[in-house]
Write an enzyme that holds these catalytic residues in place. Structure first.
Site, PDB file in Angstrom:
ATOM      1  N   GLU A 176      22.125  -0.200  12.449  1.00 55.44           N
ATOM      2  CA  GLU A 176      20.991  -0.658  13.494  1.00 55.44           C
ATOM      3  C   GLU A 176      19.835  -0.954  13.144  1.00 55.44           C
ATOM      4  OE1 GLU A 176      20.673   1.825  17.759  1.00 55.44           O
ATOM      5  OE2 GLU A 176      21.897   2.722  16.895  1.00 55.44           O
ATOM      6  N   LEU A 177      19.030  -2.041  14.160  1.00 58.56           N
ATOM      7  CA  LEU A 177      18.072  -1.869  13.234  1.00 58.56           C
ATOM      8  C   LEU A 177      16.990  -0.893  13.984  1.00 58.56           C
ATOM      9  CD1 LEU A 177      15.777  -4.279  11.728  1.00 58.56           C
ATOM     10  CD2 LEU A 177      15.342  -5.199  13.933  1.00 58.56           C
ATOM     11  N   GLU A 181       0.836   6.733   7.518  1.00 61.81           N
ATOM     12  CA  GLU A 181       2.042   6.515   6.134  1.00 61.81           C
ATOM     13  C   GLU A 181       2.594   6.845   5.143  1.00 61.81           C
ATOM     14  OE1 GLU A 181       3.208   2.098   6.880  1.00 61.81           O
ATOM     15  OE2 GLU A 181       3.723   2.330   8.288  1.00 61.81           O
ATOM     16  N   HIS A 240       8.334   3.074   9.284  1.00 60.75           N
ATOM     17  CA  HIS A 240       8.752   1.995  10.586  1.00 60.75           C
ATOM     18  C   HIS A 240       6.991   2.229  10.800  1.00 60.75           C
ATOM     19  CE1 HIS A 240       9.858  -1.176  13.517  1.00 60.75           C
ATOM     20  NE2 HIS A 240       9.401   0.094  14.237  1.00 60.75           N
ATOM     21  N   SER A 245       0.793  -1.153  -0.114  1.00 63.47           N
ATOM     22  CA  SER A 245       0.153  -0.240  -0.081  1.00 63.47           C
ATOM     23  C   SER A 245       1.023   1.306  -0.016  1.00 63.47           C
ATOM     24  CB  SER A 245      -0.928  -0.013   0.923  1.00 63.47           C
ATOM     25  OG  SER A 245      -0.265  -0.065   1.980  1.00 63.47           O
ATOM     26  N   ILE A 254      15.479  -8.395   8.092  1.00 59.70           N
ATOM     27  CA  ILE A 254      16.873  -7.844   8.981  1.00 59.70           C
ATOM     28  C   ILE A 254      18.347  -7.409   7.564  1.00 59.70           C
ATOM     29  CG2 ILE A 254      18.563  -7.580  10.393  1.00 59.70           C
ATOM     30  CD1 ILE A 254      16.282  -8.714  12.555  1.00 59.70           C
ATOM     31  N   LEU A 255      18.385  -6.243   7.707  1.00 55.63           N
ATOM     32  CA  LEU A 255      19.493  -6.311   6.227  1.00 55.63           C
ATOM     33  C   LEU A 255      20.540  -6.071   7.263  1.00 55.63           C
ATOM     34  CD1 LEU A 255      17.880  -3.306   4.855  1.00 55.63           C
ATOM     35  CD2 LEU A 255      17.996  -5.606   3.597  1.00 55.63           C
ATOM     36  N   MET A 298      10.154  -7.329   5.138  1.00 55.31           N
ATOM     37  CA  MET A 298      10.716  -6.928   6.392  1.00 55.31           C
ATOM     38  C   MET A 298      12.047  -8.439   6.898  1.00 55.31           C
ATOM     39  SD  MET A 298       7.522  -5.937   7.291  1.00 55.31           S
ATOM     40  CE  MET A 298       7.937  -7.112   9.115  1.00 55.31           C
TER      41      MET A 298
HETATM   42  C1  GAR Z   1       3.611  -1.066   6.818  1.00 50.19           C
HETATM   43  O1  GAR Z   1       3.167  -0.676   7.571  1.00 50.19           O
HETATM   44  C2  GAR Z   1       4.604  -1.165   7.254  1.00 50.19           C
HETATM   45  O2  GAR Z   1       4.784   0.736   8.606  1.00 50.19           O
HETATM   46  C3  GAR Z   1       5.732  -1.966   8.392  1.00 50.19           C
HETATM   47  O3  GAR Z   1       5.049  -2.845   6.802  1.00 50.19           O
HETATM   48  C4  GAR Z   1       3.979  -2.187   6.559  1.00 50.19           C
HETATM   49  C5  GAR Z   1       3.812  -2.176   5.046  1.00 50.19           C
HETATM   50  O4  GAR Z   1       2.742  -2.440   4.170  1.00 50.19           O
HETATM   51  N1  GAR Z   1       6.591  -1.928   8.034  1.00 50.19           N
HETATM   52  C6  GAR Z   1       7.654  -2.435   8.989  1.00 50.19           C
HETATM   53  O5  GAR Z   1       7.381  -3.185   9.976  1.00 50.19           O
HETATM   54  C7  GAR Z   1       9.487  -2.445   8.659  1.00 50.19           C
HETATM   55  N2  GAR Z   1       9.526  -3.597  10.413  1.00 50.19           N
HETATM   56  P1  GAR Z   1       2.260  -2.393   2.769  1.00 50.19           P
HETATM   57  O6  GAR Z   1       2.992  -3.439   2.252  1.00 50.19           O
HETATM   58  O7  GAR Z   1       0.907  -2.026   3.040  1.00 50.19           O
HETATM   59  O8  GAR Z   1       3.198  -1.219   2.770  1.00 50.19           O
END
Ligand code: GAR
Length: 219
Positions: A145-146, A176, A111, A17, A94-95, A92
């Protein structure tokens, strides 16, 4: 607009999204999304990209022996699309430090919390469990740093009694979709930079929270 759009690559794992918000505003914020890369073949974001005629690739982490080899393959794939900016949007994994170092100052992440609160997973649940009155989302530069790189912009949502993880996620994601295009627009305009592990907007050091999206900024 006279300035040439910057090339960006968006890296995803899921619904996409945030990717969609960037696709919808690409012209307005002067970006050219040259590729979308997912580590999950079934990610719906890949369909969104295809619908927008953007090339896609899957780099499936399960096909690699370890994080280093996966990240090396991911870097090679990203670089084929020659990005000025790498945008992690619901990616999703970790790098490794080698990966984050390579894209220092030219990689952003979003985030779902008011960083530095709630790094890592299950942010909505943790905010509810803590009884927080406010929750939100943060766009930040990616460092080793994560979820710890310098913040660029945050948006706050109120937490009400009736909220569930799902309702909170929905409210946070709506924000977002405003703050990510805003941060990317600043980068595309050359206004947003990272130096010495600090974020600067138009030459001014941003506060630890980053900018705050206020309710009046909601257009
Ligand atoms: C988002 O809410 C983003 O903040 C989160 O995943 C969702 C992805 O939504 N990211 C994390 O949790 C990163 N650790 P989307 O695929 O609909 O953009």
């Amino acid at each position: 607009m006279t300035k040439k759009p910057i090339n960006v690559v968006v890296v995803i794992s899921g619904s996409g999204s945030n990717l969609q918000a960037l696709i919808d505003q690409a012209t307005a914020i002067n970006i050219n999304i040259t590729g979308v890369i997912s580590n999950i073949a079934s990610a719906y974001g890949l369909t969104r990209a295809t619908n927008a005629n953007i090339p896609t690739e899957v780099v499936d982490h399960t096909q690699f022996a370890d994080r280093d080899t996966f990240d090396t393959a991911l870097m090679a794939t990203i670089d084929r699309y020659q990005p000025d900016l790498v945008i992690l949007a619901g990616f999703m994994r970790i790098l490794t430090p080698a990966f984050t170092k390579y894209y220092t100052g030219r990689m952003l992440n979003i985030h779902p919390s008011l960083l530095p609160k709630y790094r890592g997973l299950h942010t909505h649940r943790r905010a509810l469990e803590a009884g927080d009155k406010e929750h939100g989302a943060t766009v930040h530069f990616v460092t080793e740093e994560l979820d710890g790189g310098p913040n660029v912009i945050q948006a706050i949502v109120p937490v009400v009694k009736m909220d569930t993880e799902a309702s909170l996620m929905e409210k946070v994601q709506q924000k977002e979709h405003k703050i990510y295009p805003q941060a990317v627009a600043w980068f595309a305009e050359g206004k947003l930079k990272m130096e010495d592990n600090k974020a600067f907007l138009m030459g001014e050091l941003l506060p630890p929270t980053g900018k705050r999206l206020s309710d009046d900024d909601n257009e």
